[in-house]
Design a protein around this motif. Structure first.
Motif, PDB file in Angstrom:
ATOM      1  N   TYR A 193      13.609 -39.878  10.352  1.00  0.00           N
ATOM      2  CA  TYR A 193      12.915 -39.634  11.614  1.00  0.00           C
ATOM      3  C   TYR A 193      11.403 -39.734  11.392  1.00  0.00           C
ATOM      4  CZ  TYR A 193      12.364 -37.685  16.313  1.00  0.00           C
ATOM      5  OH  TYR A 193      12.078 -37.508  17.640  1.00  0.00           O
TER       6      TYR A 193
ATOM      7  N   THR B 273      17.887 -36.344   7.907  1.00  0.00           N
ATOM      8  CA  THR B 273      17.875 -37.470   8.837  1.00  0.00           C
ATOM      9  C   THR B 273      16.731 -38.398   8.456  1.00  0.00           C
ATOM     10  OG1 THR B 273      16.394 -36.265  10.333  1.00  0.00           O
ATOM     11  CG2 THR B 273      18.763 -36.070  10.755  1.00  0.00           C
TER      12      THR B 273
ATOM     13  N   SER C 246      14.050 -33.969  14.913  1.00  0.00           N
ATOM     14  CA  SER C 246      14.980 -35.096  15.010  1.00  0.00           C
ATOM     15  C   SER C 246      16.262 -34.743  15.748  1.00  0.00           C
ATOM     16  CB  SER C 246      15.322 -35.618  13.610  1.00  0.00           C
ATOM     17  OG  SER C 246      16.160 -34.712  12.909  1.00  0.00           O
ATOM     18  N   VAL C 247      16.640 -33.456  15.770  1.00  0.00           N
ATOM     19  CA  VAL C 247      17.900 -33.064  16.419  1.00  0.00           C
ATOM     20  C   VAL C 247      17.671 -32.297  17.724  1.00  0.00           C
ATOM     21  CG1 VAL C 247      19.191 -33.042  14.256  1.00  0.00           C
ATOM     22  CG2 VAL C 247      18.068 -30.950  15.019  1.00  0.00           C
TER      23      VAL C 247
END
Length: 241
Positions: free
Chosen positions: A51, A49, A9-10
């Motif tokens: 995601y 997060t 996600s990052v």
């Protein structure tokens, strides 16, 4: 799954991720819904997060070869979804009948996703109910080192017992009583009660906290009958006592 989902996600602001759950616990729960989370300093799910995976593949041959203890570990999450969505009664001996678990797997996944689709980013509060059993369960897991599934099962029993004290069920669910009341909950609570400061600190780190001293606690006193209340960590401690 959580770790890879978070990194995806990052990394480059979002890289597609595909889940192939290799345990019943992941297949029933964590591979679905898009939440990713990492633990920090021994506390659960402090960084995370939303995601969703691009795809999730459930492989029958992989899951049916899992040792029995891994199914037992997943029972807590299966129980949670079954109680919330009234997928009931939940069989007592799924560890001995993995084919039955495979058959019911779509029911548990869809049961969870019905909730997720109505509150995908946990903005309305509905998605909080998926934390049934997790408030105390996470404390049991982090403080005593029990597996996630076993800790959630015991946390769900604690929530059920407390719920029945607050709102007695019109008619006790005999099947649910067969599932509970034969566990080591009393022994686990006795161990936690030896270290009040650490338990209260862990409860205050809960992701469902309202403020420094309160959390959203999910109650349920019969299948399909749940509610959310703000309770103080001191109230939880008193109920443990």
């Amino acid at each position: 799954g959580d770790f890879v989902g978070f990194v995806a996600s990052v990394y480059r602001r979002g890289t597609p991720v595909v889940h192939i759950p290799s345990t019943w616990l992941a297949a029933i729960d964590s591979a679905h819904g898009g939440k990713t989370a990492l633990n920090v300093h021994g506390y659960k799910n402090q960084i995370g997060t939303f995601y969703p995976a691009e795809s999730t593949f459930l492989v029958r041959e992989v899951l049916l070869k899992q040792p029995r203890e891994l199914w037992t570990d997943a029972y807590g999450e299966a129980l949670k979804i079954s109680l919330l969505q009234k997928i009931w009664p939940l069989p007592l001996n799924l560890a001995q009948k993995p084919l039955l678990a495979w058959k019911d797997l779509p029911l548990w996944i869809e049961g969870k996703m019905k909730i997720v689709r109505r509150d995908p980013f946990e903005k309305t509060g509905l998605r909080r109910i998926l934390n049934l059993g997790h408030t105390l369960g996470h404390v049991i897991e982090s403080e005593l080192g029990l597996s996630h599934g076993r800790a959630v099962f015991l946390g769900t029993e604690f929530a059920y017992r407390w719920s029945c004290q607050r709102k007695a069920p019109r008619q006790p669910d005999l099947h649910l009583q067969k599932i509970f009341f034969k566990t080591e909950l009393r022994e686990v609570l006795q161990k936690l009660l030896r270290n009040k400061s650490q338990v209260l600190r862990a409860l205050k780190k809960d992701k469902k906290k309202v403020n420094a001293g309160e959390v959203h606690f999910i109650f349920l006193n019969r299948p399909g009958h749940w509610w959310i209340e703000k309770v103080s960590v001191d109230e939880i401690w008193q109920e443990m006592l």
